[in-house]
Design an enzyme around this catalytic site. Structure first.
Site, PDB file in Angstrom:
ATOM      1  N   CYS A 131      13.689  11.048   7.761  1.00 18.45           N
ATOM      2  CA  CYS A 131      13.106  10.489  10.060  1.00 18.45           C
ATOM      3  C   CYS A 131      14.565  10.396  10.295  1.00 18.45           C
ATOM      4  O   CYS A 131      14.482  10.390  11.068  1.00 18.45           O
ATOM      5  CB  CYS A 131      12.585   8.618   8.943  1.00 18.45           C
ATOM      6  SG  CYS A 131      13.744   8.056   8.929  1.00 18.45           S
ATOM      7  N   GLU A 184       8.616   1.148  11.759  1.00 15.25           N
ATOM      8  CA  GLU A 184      10.034   2.771  11.414  1.00 15.25           C
ATOM      9  C   GLU A 184       9.200   3.709  12.082  1.00 15.25           C
ATOM     10  O   GLU A 184       8.159   4.397  10.960  1.00 15.25           O
ATOM     11  CB  GLU A 184      10.791   2.559  10.455  1.00 15.25           C
ATOM     12  CG  GLU A 184      12.484   2.981  10.897  1.00 15.25           C
ATOM     13  CD  GLU A 184      12.156   5.100   9.778  1.00 15.25           C
ATOM     14  OE1 GLU A 184      11.806   6.091  10.348  1.00 15.25           O
ATOM     15  OE2 GLU A 184      12.252   4.689   9.288  1.00 15.25           O
ATOM     16  N   LYS A 211       0.757  -1.445   0.058  1.00 10.81           N
ATOM     17  CA  LYS A 211      -0.379   0.328   0.483  1.00 10.81           C
ATOM     18  C   LYS A 211       0.962   1.097  -0.071  1.00 10.81           C
ATOM     19  O   LYS A 211       1.316   1.954   1.195  1.00 10.81           O
ATOM     20  CB  LYS A 211      -0.721   0.168   0.967  1.00 10.81           C
ATOM     21  CG  LYS A 211      -2.276   0.450   0.693  1.00 10.81           C
ATOM     22  CD  LYS A 211      -1.868   2.006   0.693  1.00 10.81           C
ATOM     23  CE  LYS A 211      -2.322   3.066   1.933  1.00 10.81           C
ATOM     24  NZ  LYS A 211      -1.950   4.322   1.890  1.00 10.81           N
ATOM     25  N   GLU A 245       7.952  16.250  16.059  1.00 10.52           N
ATOM     26  CA  GLU A 245       8.144  15.911  14.584  1.00 10.52           C
ATOM     27  C   GLU A 245       7.704  17.070  14.184  1.00 10.52           C
ATOM     28  O   GLU A 245       7.055  16.916  13.254  1.00 10.52           O
ATOM     29  CB  GLU A 245       8.320  15.184  14.273  1.00 10.52           C
ATOM     30  CG  GLU A 245       8.750  14.510  12.904  1.00 10.52           C
ATOM     31  CD  GLU A 245       8.918  13.456  12.497  1.00 10.52           C
ATOM     32  OE1 GLU A 245       9.680  12.162  11.901  1.00 10.52           O
ATOM     33  OE2 GLU A 245       8.201  12.423  13.022  1.00 10.52           O
TER      34      GLU A 245
END
Length: 492
Positions: free
Chosen positions: A297, A263, A187, A396
């Site tokens: 990231c 992750e 996906k 973040e």
């Protein structure tokens, strides 16, 4: 720069992305679609088939048939040959794939061509070779019995991928998944469908049997993503993305006790001691702050500088940041492209505004470049004057925005670096060998670099602590996730 076939077509007519199920490109059963926007021009590049429960059900059924057929029983050498061939074809079509990645994400073409696509190919080459070295364990109980373990594939695995490094991270999951003998339903992120779509064609050309690799486009909640995580015939989910989404997936997967590998987000500290080589620090920190528009990231978005070096670092780092060229991703001179979408652009801009409210000083950046009237462009932004408890330091942002804070003592910066819900990566800069080992051992992060950044050996464990992830990927760690161990005890 040569951009082949599909990439050239974008200039003349739309590219429509279909699902890839059981070896064929198919639309959604209800013919529902959504548009794919070029973030650099804000123009529609084409439509994307919007999948849901029905498409996921078809893809999972195809993957299950393929798993129970020839794929899991295929000799390891033959499977490795096919997996390696996928990597070869990716390299053969590097220019086309890099252009599509640039169109989809807004990243510079040169970055996609030099890093994203070669690394995507290498993921297949690495795991094709690595699978030949895998063994298990054996234990003899004196002369009473012999125990040995055998490794077997899981079955159908769901792979849910992010939009920042679409092909690189998709192949980082798919390569070990296939090498272990599993079949997959992918996906892709809805904002970056094009290289994922083309990957179906590449797998088929490489000789992957129909149904082994399936690709379903769509969204998350109440769409393809949710259907994939809830499907009872999906044995495991590997997800890379935002932490909140990971929590939703965990809730959905709990109903069928799926195996999970995550992750997730990061707010990574970059710790710079006064004895570090400032020239080397500046050169690497520019990359760790602003490469891929900061949409990585592992970016070191929280910069801590020992006070004797602080003023010199801020001055030189700001000057170097101003030299970065924000512009058209296809221009070879561009070093910073666009953010992924209008939604994300507005979110990142809101953090810059929040920084000012929290008492921060914008040393440079924080606004749209004056020469660019369209596209989701944002100048690389440096913020000083904040404290460690400010939201801009803690949350973040995932854009070209970094904060710089001074520190006086080693114990102080270790405490500040660990004062976060995240624990993905960290970077330490020092020429004191003892300090490097001492500090690295106390940082709560899954990946810690000393005097470097983003230097990766694919055999090593990759993953995060705390709310940055669950489990590890890379080398044997990937195979631990994508396979099951059975112990066999033979009484002698």
């Amino acid at each position: 720069m040569q951009i082949q076939s599909r990439a050239e077509m974008i200039k003349t007519k739309p590219i429509d992305c279909l699902h890839f199920i059981d070896g064929k490109y198919v639309p959604s059963k209800n013919e529902k679609t959504f548009v794919n926007i070029n973030p650099a021009t804000e123009e529609v590049m084409g439509t994307v088939a919007e999948g849901g429960k029905e498409e996921i059900a078809l893809a999972v059924a195809a993957a299950k048939r393929a798993f129970e057929g020839s794929w899991r029983r295929m000799p390891a050498g033959e499977r490795a040959r096919i997996i390696r061939r996928i990597g070869d074809i990716i390299l053969e079509r590097k220019d086309e794939l890099a252009a599509l990645e640039s169109f989809d994400t807004g990243k510079p073409y040169g970055l996609a061509s030099s890093i994203d696509i070669p690394r995507a190919a290498y993921n297949f080459h690495f795991f094709a070779d690595y699978m030949a070295s895998i063994g298990t364990e054996a234990y003899q109980m004196d002369d009473v019995a012999l125990n040995y373990a055998i490794r077997r594939p899981l079955g159908v695995v769901g792979l849910i991928n992010p939009w920042n490094l679409p092909l690189l991270l998709m192949t980082w999951k798919l390569a070990p998944c296939l090498a272990a003998g599993n079949t997959a339903v992918l996906k892709p992120a809805e904002w970056t469908p094009m290289t994922a779509t083309l990957l179906g064609e590449i797998c088929k050309e490489a000789g992957v049997p129909d149904g082994v690799v399936n690709i379903v486009h769509g969204f998350g909640p109440d769409s393809a993503g949710a259907a994939l995580t809830e499907h009872p015939d999906v044995c495991a989910i590997s997800f890379t993305g935002e932490t909140t989404t990971g929590k939703h997936i965990m809730t959905a997967a709990a109903k069928t006790l799926k195996r999970l590998s995550y992750e997730l987000g990061g707010k990574n500290p970059n710790i710079i001691f006064a004895d570090a080589d400032l020239d080397e620090v500046i050169e690497t920190t520019i990359k760790s702050s602003f490469i891929n528009q900061g949409e990585v990231c592992l970016c070191g978005s929280r910069i801590y500088v020992e006070r004797p070096l602080y003023d010199a670092f801020v001055e030189r780092f700001t000057a170097k940041t101003k030299e970065l060229i924000v512009g058209d991703p296809l221009d070879p001179n561009t070093t910073v492209g666009t953010l992924i979408s209008e939604e994300h652009y507005n979110r990142v801009r809101s953090y810059v505004e929040l920084a000012v409210e929290e008492g921060g000083v914008i040393e440079t950046g924080g606004k749209r470049p004056e020469h660019l009237s369209t596209g989701y462009y944002l100048e690389p932004t440096i913020i000083t004057g904040l404290t460690n408890d400010c939201r801009v330091v803690q949350e973040e942002i995932f854009g070209p925005v970094v904060t710089i804070l001074p520190f006086d003592r080693e114990e102080e910066v270790i405490k500040q670096a660990n004062d976060t819900h995240y624990g993905l990566s960290a970077t330490i800069w020092t020429n004191d060998l003892r300090r490097a080992h001492r500090v690295a051992a106390q940082i709560e992060a899954g990946i810690i670099w000393v005097n470097t950044w983003f230097l990766r050996d694919l055999r090593t464990p990759f993953g995060g602590m705390k709310q940055s992830g669950i489990g590890r990927e890379g080398g044997m760690h990937s195979f631990e996730f994508y396979s099951e161990l059975s112990n066999i005890c033979i009484k002698l």
